[in-house]
Scaffold this motif. Sequence first.
Motif, PDB file in Angstrom:
ATOM      1  N   PRO A 429       7.340 -16.929  -1.009  1.00 51.40           N
ATOM      2  CA  PRO A 429       5.907 -17.245  -1.142  1.00 51.40           C
ATOM      3  C   PRO A 429       5.044 -16.700  -0.011  1.00 51.40           C
ATOM      4  N   GLN A 430       5.640 -16.427   1.151  1.00 50.91           N
ATOM      5  CA  GLN A 430       4.862 -16.008   2.304  1.00 50.91           C
ATOM      6  C   GLN A 430       4.777 -14.484   2.387  1.00 50.91           C
ATOM      7  N   GLY A 431       3.789 -13.970   3.131  1.00 55.91           N
ATOM      8  CA  GLY A 431       3.629 -12.523   3.213  1.00 55.91           C
ATOM      9  C   GLY A 431       2.991 -12.072   4.513  1.00 55.91           C
ATOM     10  N   LEU A 432       3.591 -12.444   5.652  1.00 61.41           N
ATOM     11  CA  LEU A 432       2.988 -12.078   6.935  1.00 61.41           C
ATOM     12  C   LEU A 432       3.501 -10.748   7.466  1.00 61.41           C
ATOM     13  N   SER A 433       4.741 -10.717   7.977  1.00 64.45           N
ATOM     14  CA  SER A 433       5.241  -9.524   8.651  1.00 64.45           C
ATOM     15  C   SER A 433       6.545  -9.049   8.017  1.00 64.45           C
ATOM     16  N   SER A 434       6.800  -7.745   8.125  1.00 65.73           N
ATOM     17  CA  SER A 434       7.994  -7.165   7.516  1.00 65.73           C
ATOM     18  C   SER A 434       8.348  -5.887   8.261  1.00 65.73           C
ATOM     19  N   ALA A 435       9.585  -5.421   8.066  1.00 63.30           N
ATOM     20  CA  ALA A 435      10.022  -4.197   8.737  1.00 63.30           C
ATOM     21  C   ALA A 435      11.157  -3.554   7.962  1.00 63.30           C
ATOM     22  N   ILE A 436      11.287  -2.247   8.143  1.00 62.57           N
ATOM     23  CA  ILE A 436      12.440  -1.516   7.626  1.00 62.57           C
ATOM     24  C   ILE A 436      12.957  -0.601   8.721  1.00 62.57           C
ATOM     25  N   PHE A 437      14.287  -0.521   8.821  1.00 61.12           N
ATOM     26  CA  PHE A 437      14.921   0.441   9.720  1.00 61.12           C
ATOM     27  C   PHE A 437      15.623   1.479   8.871  1.00 61.12           C
ATOM     28  N   THR A 438      15.152   2.706   8.969  1.00 60.84           N
ATOM     29  CA  THR A 438      15.696   3.797   8.181  1.00 60.84           C
ATOM     30  C   THR A 438      15.369   5.117   8.854  1.00 60.84           C
ATOM     31  N   ASP A 439      16.196   6.121   8.624  1.00 63.41           N
ATOM     32  CA  ASP A 439      15.891   7.476   9.068  1.00 63.41           C
ATOM     33  C   ASP A 439      15.474   8.366   7.900  1.00 63.41           C
ATOM     34  N   ARG A 440      15.291   7.763   6.729  1.00 59.01           N
ATOM     35  CA  ARG A 440      14.851   8.516   5.559  1.00 59.01           C
ATOM     36  C   ARG A 440      13.343   8.362   5.380  1.00 59.01           C
ATOM     37  N   MET A 441      12.657   9.505   5.392  1.00 56.96           N
ATOM     38  CA  MET A 441      11.208   9.467   5.244  1.00 56.96           C
ATOM     39  C   MET A 441      10.800   8.817   3.930  1.00 56.96           C
ATOM     40  N   GLN A 442      11.532   9.113   2.853  1.00 54.99           N
ATOM     41  CA  GLN A 442      11.141   8.567   1.552  1.00 54.99           C
ATOM     42  C   GLN A 442      11.197   7.045   1.557  1.00 54.99           C
ATOM     43  N   GLU A 443      12.222   6.462   2.189  1.00 55.97           N
ATOM     44  CA  GLU A 443      12.333   4.999   2.238  1.00 55.97           C
ATOM     45  C   GLU A 443      11.232   4.396   3.097  1.00 55.97           C
ATOM     46  N   ALA A 444      10.960   5.034   4.235  1.00 57.13           N
ATOM     47  CA  ALA A 444       9.903   4.530   5.117  1.00 57.13           C
ATOM     48  C   ALA A 444       8.547   4.565   4.425  1.00 57.13           C
ATOM     49  N   GLU A 445       8.261   5.692   3.768  1.00 57.82           N
ATOM     50  CA  GLU A 445       6.960   5.820   3.116  1.00 57.82           C
ATOM     51  C   GLU A 445       6.830   4.881   1.927  1.00 57.82           C
ATOM     52  N   ARG A 446       7.905   4.678   1.220  1.00 58.88           N
ATOM     53  CA  ARG A 446       7.831   3.734   0.099  1.00 58.88           C
ATOM     54  C   ARG A 446       7.566   2.316   0.620  1.00 58.88           C
ATOM     55  N   PHE A 447       8.191   1.980   1.728  1.00 61.59           N
ATOM     56  CA  PHE A 447       8.038   0.632   2.276  1.00 61.59           C
ATOM     57  C   PHE A 447       6.579   0.324   2.616  1.00 61.59           C
ATOM     58  N   VAL A 448       5.849   1.313   3.113  1.00 64.58           N
ATOM     59  CA  VAL A 448       4.453   1.076   3.497  1.00 64.58           C
ATOM     60  C   VAL A 448       3.476   1.462   2.391  1.00 64.58           C
ATOM     61  N   SER A 449       3.989   1.835   1.228  1.00 67.35           N
ATOM     62  CA  SER A 449       3.142   2.258   0.107  1.00 67.35           C
ATOM     63  C   SER A 449       2.648   1.047  -0.682  1.00 67.35           C
ATOM     64  N   PRO A 450       1.739   1.262  -1.647  1.00 62.79           N
ATOM     65  CA  PRO A 450       1.282   0.149  -2.492  1.00 62.79           C
ATOM     66  C   PRO A 450       2.412  -0.547  -3.239  1.00 62.79           C
ATOM     67  N   ALA A 451       3.510   0.164  -3.498  1.00 61.20           N
ATOM     68  CA  ALA A 451       4.654  -0.418  -4.200  1.00 61.20           C
ATOM     69  C   ALA A 451       5.711  -0.957  -3.237  1.00 61.20           C
ATOM     70  N   GLY A 452       5.374  -1.016  -1.954  1.00 57.45           N
ATOM     71  CA  GLY A 452       6.340  -1.449  -0.953  1.00 57.45           C
ATOM     72  C   GLY A 452       6.161  -2.890  -0.525  1.00 57.45           C
ATOM     73  N   SER A 453       6.206  -3.133   0.766  1.00 60.16           N
ATOM     74  CA  SER A 453       6.075  -4.487   1.300  1.00 60.16           C
ATOM     75  C   SER A 453       4.736  -5.094   0.895  1.00 60.16           C
ATOM     76  N   ASP A 454       4.759  -6.368   0.497  1.00 59.01           N
ATOM     77  CA  ASP A 454       3.524  -7.053   0.124  1.00 59.01           C
ATOM     78  C   ASP A 454       2.948  -7.871   1.280  1.00 59.01           C
ATOM     79  N   CYS A 455       3.370  -7.566   2.487  1.00 58.98           N
ATOM     80  CA  CYS A 455       2.934  -8.327   3.664  1.00 58.98           C
ATOM     81  C   CYS A 455       1.721  -7.682   4.338  1.00 58.98           C
ATOM     82  N   GLY A 456       1.046  -8.463   5.153  1.00 63.30           N
ATOM     83  CA  GLY A 456      -0.082  -7.937   5.916  1.00 63.30           C
ATOM     84  C   GLY A 456       0.346  -7.001   7.023  1.00 63.30           C
ATOM     85  N   ILE A 457       1.600  -7.098   7.464  1.00 61.33           N
ATOM     86  CA  ILE A 457       2.158  -6.230   8.496  1.00 61.33           C
ATOM     87  C   ILE A 457       3.429  -5.615   7.939  1.00 61.33           C
TER      88      ILE A 457
END
Length: 517
Positions: A429-457
């Motif tokens: 239910p909460q959506g404050l902070s989130s993170a991903i550790f990856t060396d793949r650009m595609q995974e990193a970019e997806r995580f911060v994309s509109p279809a990625g993390s739903d958090c404010g951070i």
Amino acid sequence: MKLDTQLIAALGLGKYLQGEQWASAIINGEAVFDNGPAKPLRSPIDHASLGQYVNAPAAITEQAIKEAHAAFLKWRTVPAPRRGELVRLIGEKVRAKKKELAQVITLEAGKIVAEAEGEVQEWIDICDFAVGLSRQLHGLTIVSERPEHRMMEQWHPLGTVGVITAFNFPQAVWAWNAMLAFVCGDPVVWKPSEKAPLCALAIQSVVDEVIAEFDGAPRSLSQIVIGEVETGKQLAESPLVPLVSATGSVRMGKAVAATVGGRLGRSLLELGGNNAMIVTETANLELALRAIVFAAAGTAGQRCTTLRRLIVQESVVDQLLPRIAKAYETLPIGDPRESGKLVGPLIDEPSFRAQQQALADAKAQGGEVVFGGERVTAGVPANGFYVRPAIVRVNGNLPVVCHETFAPILYVMTYKTLDEAMALQNGVPQGLSSAIFTDRMQEAERFVSPAGSDCGIANVNIGTSGAEIGGAFGGEKETGGGRESGSDSWKNYMRRTTNTVNYGNALPLAQGIKFDV
């Protein structure tokens, strides 16, 4: 009383103390004492007495609100750069007293010295940010469809800001709000956590010294009322408080939002966090390990941005989990005033009980406690609630995992595909902070994309905690949707007005309407 006379003198706290009773409010620059039922104030370090306090009665809170409104009528006409000069002087005073202010945080909230000093530094940093902002409060010019007309947008001071804060950041969160409010032309009435009133009084002492010497600053620009639920409710109900900024539990935030919304006021909410980190098979595990330990165990798990859920690719979990447990084994736990300690106490016994209940619930729901969770009694001050940070293996977002427990519990779960990881990340239910550790650009970019993390951070290759003041801080869903600190968060503290200026001799109407008489 644990607060020594030297510290009281250095911060000028003596004027707020009668015997062992602290002031119930600071109104118009003067301490107000009440003779109601006194409540003990104790340090989480060792349960030693820090004095006692009396909640401010409703009449005192009402007086503070009225004084703040009177201050607003004056402060709103002071040019913003001049208001910024007040904040600059506050920042200079805080720099000079950083060590002493941090000592109060450590005594009252139990933070280790480095984190306490870091919190005061946040206050200093937001002062610097706000001073620059005071010359950049800008609107827009907008083209008009009508000949010889100009449209523009302005931002004006809003009014008194009610600030309700939690114990875990007893100085920084107030500063995020107050420093911006001051440069935006707004006074502040602050209800600090009943678990950390001394931090508020220490702040007020510093700020009031500057206000008293500043030409044009009303003494009631910054005021404090000590209280609990009823005091917060009174701020939320007052039509003279157009904005209430509240930090704390989801339950509290929902009550504030309903009350403020009922009078069509504004609320800025910073509520629960249930933060996750995804660790992929390409992640730098050494980097991830360092981020995990600080984010999950720092501040004894009592940050809204604490790492609570670790979502690990199944191919690397057996490499990573033993390393986390080994790091946890060596974490120095104890008196936060001592050099080298990294984990201090929980704030009080109810927090300890909540942690133990969460661990019991996790076991009942199929989880496995693989490390920690027990109370630490050896080598720590007696009577404090020190705990060893816990690691719990779980199968996805169990019911207990979906609830934020404000203590150092790290739930570890695995995933096969990034789609599965993202569903776990966003599946609470909460959506404050989130993170991903990856060396793949595609995974990193997806995580911060509109279809990625739903958090404010949403962070890449850094942890969930330790946000800088330059970015807007806050989250979505049950975190409340508020934004404080940097970026354009200043707009929360102002009202927008759109102006149209006719510099011609005709009066054409918009949308081509003809209405000739």
